[in-house]
Design an enzyme around this catalytic site. Structure first.
Site, PDB file in Angstrom:
ATOM      1  CE  LYS A   1      10.701  -5.412   0.829  1.00 46.74           C
ATOM      2  NZ  LYS A   1       9.350  -4.807   0.748  1.00 46.74           N
TER       3      LYS A   1
ATOM      4  CD  GLU B   1       8.332  -6.851  -1.816  1.00 42.25           C
ATOM      5  OE1 GLU B   1       8.726  -7.432  -0.794  1.00 42.25           O
ATOM      6  OE2 GLU B   1       7.344  -6.087  -1.829  1.00 42.25           O
TER       7      GLU B   1
ATOM      8  CB  SER C   1      -0.940  -0.008   1.202  1.00 42.92           C
ATOM      9  OG  SER C   1      -0.183  -0.002   2.403  1.00 42.92           O
TER      10      SER C   1
HETATM   11  O1  DER Z   1       5.281  -7.441   1.130  1.00 38.16           O
HETATM   12  C1  DER Z   1       6.066  -6.488   1.241  1.00 38.16           C
HETATM   13  O2  DER Z   1       7.294  -6.643   1.422  1.00 38.16           O
HETATM   14  C2  DER Z   1       5.509  -5.098   1.233  1.00 38.16           C
HETATM   15  O3  DER Z   1       6.524  -4.195   0.938  1.00 38.16           O
HETATM   16  C3  DER Z   1       4.890  -4.846   2.563  1.00 38.16           C
HETATM   17  O4  DER Z   1       5.556  -5.496   3.538  1.00 38.16           O
HETATM   18  C4  DER Z   1       4.732  -3.382   2.961  1.00 38.16           C
HETATM   19  O5  DER Z   1       3.437  -3.153   2.686  1.00 38.16           O
HETATM   20  P1  DER Z   1       2.632  -1.879   3.206  1.00 38.16           P
HETATM   21  O6  DER Z   1       3.377  -0.687   2.635  1.00 38.16           O
HETATM   22  O7  DER Z   1       1.275  -2.074   2.601  1.00 38.16           O
HETATM   23  O8  DER Z   1       2.644  -1.906   4.700  1.00 38.16           O
END
Ligand code: DER
Length: 226
Positions: free
Chosen positions: A97, A106, A30
């Site tokens: 993450k 990622e 997000s």
């Molecule tokens: O899945 C991931 O690594 C995302 O980066 C997540 O961990 C962070 O998501 P958010 O910005 O919706 O908190």
């Protein structure tokens, strides 16, 4: 300011680092969504030419393409910058993450970035990894029960991520085990142990990878540099 506004502020600080001609790793989640939107808007306004994106999830791929951003598959060429969120950020900018399920793509993408810039709101800051979030561990779907047994034999608590009737499937067709971390542990040693466990594909430890983090709090955006 509410949390979404803070996340957007942090995202826009990171997006401002993108300049024409860059190859950009586009994170997932997000907060990363706001960064992709900011980059997309600048691209559409003609401010950014020659930018190419590498998406870390199908969702980020679709979002980036909706702005007309050219998206390419990850290849061995380095990325100038990657921008992504995190679930936990410790004082050394080590991260957990993967709560968004995108950790494998990622990490594969962000390890090739000259600069990994993390964006988050202040709720992600921890003094020690494991304080607030489990450690997502991507495991092979085939024989996953055996793999989970191997993880339990390491003394790890936790459970298969299953939001509904079926286990969560990553973009790569794998499952995720959300591991409960012990009170005290050496993250680098645990990472090595997990990566050496048959059936484990990747972990949500992103150790020593981030160059800086823009962290938004009610009193403004902090810039943390490793
Ligand atoms: O899945 C991931 O690594 C995302 O980066 C997540 O961990 C962070 O998501 P958010 O910005 O919706 O908190």
């Amino acid at each position: 300011a509410d949390l979404e506004h803070l996340k957007k502020e942090a995202a826009e600080r990171a997006a401002a680092l993108v300049t024409s001609g860059m190859r950009v790793g586009l994170g997932t989640g997000s907060t990363a969504k706001y960064a992709i939107e900011a980059i997309g808007r600048r691209f559409q306004a003609g401010e950014l030419s020659g930018v190419v994106g590498v998406a870390t999830s199908e969702a980020s791929d679709v979002l980036a393409r909706s702005f007309g951003l050219p998206i390419e598959a990850l290849d061995p060429r380095p990325l100038d910058i990657a921008i992504d969120g995190a679930d936990e950020i410790d004082p050394q900018l080590n991260l957990i993450k993967g709560l968004g399920g995108a950790l494998l793509r990622e990490k594969l993408t962000e390890v090739q970035a000259r600069r990994l810039v993390i964006i988050a709101d202040h709720t992600k800051l921890v003094t020690r990894l494991g304080e607030k979030a489990p450690l997502p561990v991507e495991i092979a779907r085939f024989g996953f029960l055996s793999t989970i047994e191997r993880l339990r034999a390491l003394g790890l608590g936790g459970r298969l991520r299953q939001p509904g009737a079926q286990p969560y499937l990553t973009d790569n067709g794998n499952y995720i085990f959300d591991a409960q971390l012990p009170e005290q542990f050496d993250a680098a040693a645990l990472e090595r142990t997990l990566k050496g466990t048959l059936g484990v594909i990747e972990t949500g430890f992103f150790l020593g990878m981030a160059e800086r983090a823009f962290v938004a709090a009610p009193d403004g955006v902090q810039e943390l540099v490793r």
